[in-house]
Scaffold this motif. Structure first.
Motif, short mmCIF file in Angstrom:
data_model
loop_
_atom_site.label_atom_id
_atom_site.label_comp_id
_atom_site.label_asym_id
_atom_site.label_seq_id
_atom_site.Cartn_x
_atom_site.Cartn_y
_atom_site.Cartn_z
N SER A 1 -20.23 53.75 7.75
CA SER A 1 -20.29 53.32 9.14
C SER A 1 -18.98 53.67 9.83
O SER A 1 -18.02 54.15 9.20
CB SER A 1 -20.52 51.81 9.20
OG SER A 1 -19.36 51.12 8.76
N LYS A 2 -18.93 53.44 11.12
CA LYS A 2 -17.72 53.72 11.89
C LYS A 2 -16.51 53.00 11.31
O LYS A 2 -15.38 53.51 11.37
CB LYS A 2 -17.92 53.31 13.35
CG LYS A 2 -16.72 53.55 14.24
CD LYS A 2 -16.96 53.08 15.65
CE LYS A 2 -15.71 53.24 16.51
NZ LYS A 2 -15.91 52.75 17.89
N ASP B 1 -21.57 49.94 13.91
CA ASP B 1 -20.29 49.88 14.62
C ASP B 1 -19.99 48.41 14.92
O ASP B 1 -20.62 47.80 15.77
CB ASP B 1 -20.39 50.70 15.91
CG ASP B 1 -19.12 50.67 16.74
OD1 ASP B 1 -18.19 49.89 16.43
OD2 ASP B 1 -19.05 51.43 17.73
#
Length: 280
Positions: free
Chosen positions: A100-101, A65
């Motif tokens: 990933s985010k 993140d």
């Protein structure tokens, strides 16, 4: 004597934990960048109990993140006046292609891009501390064959080991780029292979990857042994002349990461990716 301020990712287990413990024994102030703060607090108390060094701190940081990485960097900017050692230790291998985010392929994000962002966010503190950057790579870098048109593995079949090898190759590219670009400003950089360490690495693999890890287990070394090269690079004197080097068993080793054009291309592409976060 001034306290050495050390920042380390992935310090709650394996070689990261052993590295943090060893450096705490040498009176470093340790800032552990971690995803699991509850587990980190247990490790923090353990390190304090063993070393009597109370300068052990926890900074929340999820490497999947980018906003979390920025928040961690901002916390450090307000907590310390300089950083002397930055150890990019955390990493991972993922059986399937995950994102990933922020939409980056997870192996690339966790092993390379998040640490690249962290370095750039912390650059003023690193320059002030004449820092050593230590990147935990792997011999797996030798199977890394980057496709700069497909860093996110969207155009070709995903392979856990090939993605991991590419990311570990990028660790060395990053190391050499930092040594070249920031050496004149007092920053040195080193990459290393810790050895085949008996940790939780690869537990999520399936199929042949899982079988390979099982076959290799009898030949694995302890986390304490695996941490020795990182500890050496963080504490040894008069090694700045070896900045940019790739180390095994505390000695400079050969590497396949010799493509200067690839190194520069990775830097430029990575800078483009992190640009939106540099002012966060």
């Amino acid at each position: 004597m001034p306290i050495t301020t050390t920042v380390i990712t992935g310090a709650t287990s394996g070689i990261g934990k052993e590295t943090a413990l060893a450096l705490a024994k040498k009176d470093h102030a340790i800032y552990m960048l971690v995803r699991d703060t509850q587990k980190a607090e247990e490790i923090r108390q353990e390190i304090i109990s063993i070393t009597k060094n109370k300068n052990i701190y926890i900074v929340p940081c999820n490497l999947a993140d980018m906003e979390s990485v920025c928040n961690a960097a901002n916390t450090l900017m307000h907590s310390v006046t300089a950083i002397n050692v930055l150890i990019n230790n955390a990493g991972g291998i993922f059986a399937d292609r995950l994102e990933s985010k922020d939409g980056y392929e997870m192996t690339f994000a966790v092993n390379h891009l998040s640490h690249f962002l962290l370095f750039n966010k912390l650059l003023p503190l690193l320059q002030k501390g004449q820092a050593r950057i230590i990147n935990v790579s792997s011999e797996a870098h030798r199977i890394g064959k980057p496709d700069f048109n497909d860093l996110q593995w969207t155009k070709r079949p995903y392979s856990a080991w090939k993605a991991y090898g590419m990311a570990k190759l990028f660790n060395i590219y990053f190391t050499r780029a930092v040594a070249t670009r920031f050496g004149p400003k007092g920053i040195s950089a080193f990459a290393l292979h810790p050895g085949l360490v008996n940790t939780g690495f690869g537990t999520g693999l399936t199929g042949m990857g899982k079988v390979l890890m099982w076959l290799l287990r009898p030949f694995m070394i302890s986390a304490e042994t695996g941490a020795r090269t990182t500890i050496y690079l963080a504490t040894a004197s008069r090694i700045d002349s070896k900045s940019g080097g790739y180390f095994k068993n505390r000695h400079v080793a050969s590497t396949s990461a010799t493509d200067e054009n690839g190194r520069n291309m990775l830097w430029d592409l990575s800078m483009e990716m992190i640009a939106p976060f540099l002012t966060a």
